[in-house]
Design a protein around this motif. Structure first.
Motif, mmCIF file in Angstrom:
data_model
loop_
_atom_site.group_PDB
_atom_site.id
_atom_site.type_symbol
_atom_site.label_atom_id
_atom_site.label_comp_id
_atom_site.label_asym_id
_atom_site.label_seq_id
_atom_site.Cartn_x
_atom_site.Cartn_y
_atom_site.Cartn_z
ATOM 1 N N PHE A 1 -8.091 25.117 -3.001
ATOM 2 C CA PHE A 1 -7.439 25.939 -1.991
ATOM 3 C C PHE A 1 -6.069 26.431 -2.438
ATOM 4 N N THR A 2 -5.547 25.887 -3.552
ATOM 5 C CA THR A 2 -4.278 26.402 -4.050
ATOM 6 C C THR A 2 -4.405 27.830 -4.556
ATOM 7 N N ALA B 1 -15.608 24.955 -0.084
ATOM 8 C CA ALA B 1 -15.563 24.581 1.325
ATOM 9 C C ALA B 1 -16.922 24.572 2.010
ATOM 10 N N GLY C 1 -4.602 18.199 6.126
ATOM 11 C CA GLY C 1 -5.860 18.534 5.469
ATOM 12 C C GLY C 1 -6.282 17.493 4.461
ATOM 13 N N LEU C 2 -5.318 16.936 3.708
ATOM 14 C CA LEU C 2 -5.651 15.934 2.691
ATOM 15 C C LEU C 2 -6.247 14.662 3.296
ATOM 16 N N LYS D 1 -2.446 12.510 -1.380
ATOM 17 C CA LYS D 1 -3.709 11.899 -0.945
ATOM 18 C C LYS D 1 -3.541 10.402 -0.741
ATOM 19 N N ARG E 1 -11.157 18.686 -4.238
ATOM 20 C CA ARG E 1 -11.659 19.822 -3.463
ATOM 21 C C ARG E 1 -10.509 20.610 -2.844
ATOM 22 N N ALA E 2 -9.483 19.876 -2.385
ATOM 23 C CA ALA E 2 -8.321 20.551 -1.808
ATOM 24 C C ALA E 2 -7.604 21.385 -2.855
ATOM 25 N N TRP F 1 -0.672 20.752 4.924
ATOM 26 C CA TRP F 1 -1.331 20.281 3.702
ATOM 27 C C TRP F 1 -1.689 18.801 3.804
ATOM 28 N N VAL G 1 -10.025 15.734 3.296
ATOM 29 C CA VAL G 1 -10.639 16.423 2.159
ATOM 30 C C VAL G 1 -10.241 15.716 0.876
ATOM 31 N N ALA H 1 -8.928 15.238 -2.841
ATOM 32 C CA ALA H 1 -7.845 15.958 -3.510
ATOM 33 C C ALA H 1 -8.380 17.005 -4.478
ATOM 34 N N ALA I 1 -0.405 16.899 -5.032
ATOM 35 C CA ALA I 1 -1.661 16.761 -4.291
ATOM 36 C C ALA I 1 -2.212 15.345 -4.383
#
Length: 294
Positions: A241-242, A280, A229-230, A165, A237-238, A226, A233, A235, A161
């Motif tokens: 979502f895992t 989110a 989205g990165l 980013k 905060r992302a 993914w 957003v 990292a 992740a």
């Protein structure tokens, strides 16, 4: 992450037919062919520096190759329940690495979301019936080796992740996805080709080939989702979502593999989704402005 979890569940019947490294090699090959047209560098994108090339390699080596090896070996030594508990630490690991390497601030609401996510998935892993049996039959040393390998898989996912980013700041999501599949195919090539040499491809049914095609395309294109989205957003905060990874895996297990679903599982899903909403939900404009004035 939900689709990745679904692919994890669907890999169980595939792994019963194909050796692990052959399955990985075929998966990256299928995904790579579907993304060949994304390998060409866009005219507006600068030529990658040696540092960017290194980051792409590390993203594929750590996030795809090593993660798979650590996860498979860790489960074999410690058991599936232990794997679920340890892997629930992925959001926290991403948040910590994002703070250390990217200097991203961790808001209190994200901390609460991480706590919900870890608690929910840990509860799910602790209470669900273990479809893969208990811990491996071995000594205490082997079990602790399994825990160490699983923690290594957690760190691999966190690095995936954080490095992703950094890459999204200089490369398009399409290029990253295509390069990741190319490197994954190359890294799996030696062991995958060796397994293919003695494998009886003629014994594989058309149903399994269809499932493999879906698995290869879906698991590869989630990299693009993914990375896209990165770009928008943080990292840390992302990382929350895992939690959808084990949620997606469990949903497919319940609907397609006839695994049980009861009260403890429902509570775990509730905690995980609460964490997702906390991470989110957009901040109030007035409150965000007040923080900016401070």
């Amino acid at each position: 992450m939900f689709v990745v979890g679904a692919c994890v569940a669907l890999s169980k019947p595939l792994a019963a037919v194909f050796p692990v490294f052959l399955l990985g090699w075929l998966r990256f090959g299928i995904g790579g062919v579907s993304m060949l047209h994304w390998l060409r560098r866009p005219a507006a994108e600068p030529a990658p520096t040696p540092r960017v090339r290194l980051l792409v390699f590390l993203e594929a080596f750590i996030g795809s190759f090593l993660f798979t090896v650590f996860m498979v070996l860790g489960v074999s030594y410690s058991g599936a329940v232990a794997a679920g508990v340890v892997m629930s630490a992925i959001p926290a690991a991403i948040a910590v690495l994002s703070r250390l390497l990217l200097r991203e601030a961790i808001r209190p609401r994200v901390l609460a979301a991480i706590a919900c996510a870890v608690s929910g998935i840990a509860l799910l892993a602790l209470r669900r019936p273990d479809s893969g049996g208990g811990p491996a039959q071995g000594g205490e040393g082997e079990r602790w080796l399994g825990y160490a390998l699983l923690f290594g898989a957690v760190l691999c996912e966190a690095c995936y992740a954080v490095i992703g980013k950094r890459l999204t700041a200089v490369l398009s999501s399409r290029r990253i996805s295509a390069l990741m599949n190319l490197w994954g195919f190359a890294l799996m090539l030696p062991a995958g080709a060796w397994a293919a040499w003695t494998f009886d491809f003629g014994a594989v049914s058309w149903t399994v080939w269809g499932l493999l095609l879906f698995y290869g395309l879906a698991s590869s294109w989630t990299v693009w989702l993914w990375m896209t989205g990165l770009r928008r957003v943080q990292a840390s905060r992302a990382g929350v979502f895992t939690v959808m990874l084990p949620v997606g895996s469990a949903c497919v297990g319940v609907w397609m593999l006839d695994e049980p679903f009861g009260g403890p599982q429902a509570l775990a899903f509730g905690l995980a989704l609460a964490g997702l909403l906390l991470a989110a939900w957009p901040a109030r404009p007035g409150r965000a402005g007040a923080r900016g004035r401070r």
